[in-house]
Design an enzyme around this catalytic site. Sequence first.
Site, short mmCIF file in Angstrom:
data_model
loop_
_atom_site.label_atom_id
_atom_site.label_comp_id
_atom_site.label_asym_id
_atom_site.label_seq_id
_atom_site.Cartn_x
_atom_site.Cartn_y
_atom_site.Cartn_z
N HIS A 118 0.83 -1.21 0.00
CA HIS A 118 0.00 0.00 0.00
C HIS A 118 0.86 1.26 0.00
O HIS A 118 0.62 2.19 -0.78
CB HIS A 118 -0.90 -0.02 1.24
CG HIS A 118 -1.77 1.18 1.40
ND1 HIS A 118 -3.06 1.24 0.94
CD2 HIS A 118 -1.53 2.39 2.00
CE1 HIS A 118 -3.59 2.42 1.23
NE2 HIS A 118 -2.68 3.14 1.88
N GLU A 119 1.89 1.29 0.85
CA GLU A 119 2.74 2.49 0.94
C GLU A 119 3.60 2.68 -0.30
O GLU A 119 3.79 3.80 -0.78
CB GLU A 119 3.61 2.42 2.20
CG GLU A 119 2.83 2.40 3.51
CD GLU A 119 1.90 3.59 3.66
OE1 GLU A 119 2.19 4.68 3.10
OE2 GLU A 119 0.85 3.44 4.33
N GLU A 147 -6.50 6.52 -1.43
CA GLU A 147 -6.37 5.37 -0.55
C GLU A 147 -6.86 4.10 -1.24
O GLU A 147 -6.23 3.04 -1.16
CB GLU A 147 -7.14 5.60 0.75
CG GLU A 147 -6.51 6.61 1.68
CD GLU A 147 -5.12 6.21 2.14
OE1 GLU A 147 -4.93 5.02 2.48
OE2 GLU A 147 -4.22 7.07 2.14
N HIS A 205 1.50 4.24 -2.91
CA HIS A 205 1.39 5.69 -2.72
C HIS A 205 2.59 6.41 -3.35
O HIS A 205 2.43 7.42 -4.03
CB HIS A 205 1.34 6.04 -1.23
CG HIS A 205 -0.02 6.02 -0.62
ND1 HIS A 205 -1.12 6.63 -1.19
CD2 HIS A 205 -0.47 5.47 0.54
CE1 HIS A 205 -2.18 6.46 -0.42
NE2 HIS A 205 -1.81 5.74 0.64
#
Length: 214
Positions: free
Chosen positions: A82-83, A145, A86
């Site tokens: 997830h990071e 997100e 981003h």
Amino acid sequence: ESYAEVLKDAPVSGDRKTSDMLQRVGSRIAAISEHPDWEWEFTLIDSDQVNAFALPGGKVAVYTGILPYTRDEGGLAAVIGHEIAHAIARHGGQRLTQYTLVSGGQSVISAALGGQSDAVQQIAGQGFGVISQFGVLMPYGRQQESEADHIGMLYMARAGYDPRAAIGLWERMPSSDSMEWLSTHPKNQTRIEQLKELLPKAQDEYQRSPYRNQ
């Protein structure tokens, strides 16, 4: 520079076993991303915060407070995927652009209403602020997100981590009681439903991954 500032005041965890796992997971997922050439850094910060963050260029930090919810390497891979998503999607820069545009809009309104009373200017400014926050910034944050959830699940699958771990992570994570439209993040149940829809595609990626049994 921002990453260095954070680490200057943050206690880096002395848990060597977990730090090594973070480096292993981070390196595997970064290697299959669109920018394996970035100078990726992964740091474990000793804090009760249930959080992690990524900065442009591949600087990622994970707080130890999230570890009870990740539980194992698969759960940690969901967070790191997830990071990294981003960072690759340049969400940080996009958010900065959004805030800059909103700030510019506020300046335009102030200039246009320069001849009006203070009360009129205050009401207009507050109205613009509410519209910007709930009509632009928060929905945009939720969109980012969800995008990071989507990309991150595919990343972890390609790196050989079972993508079902991402769903398990969000089933365990504490949930906010606030309504979704009042937040920059989707509700946990929304994320779980979106990830379940993506799961068949992610499972295909996982089955084809040459790193699956490592």
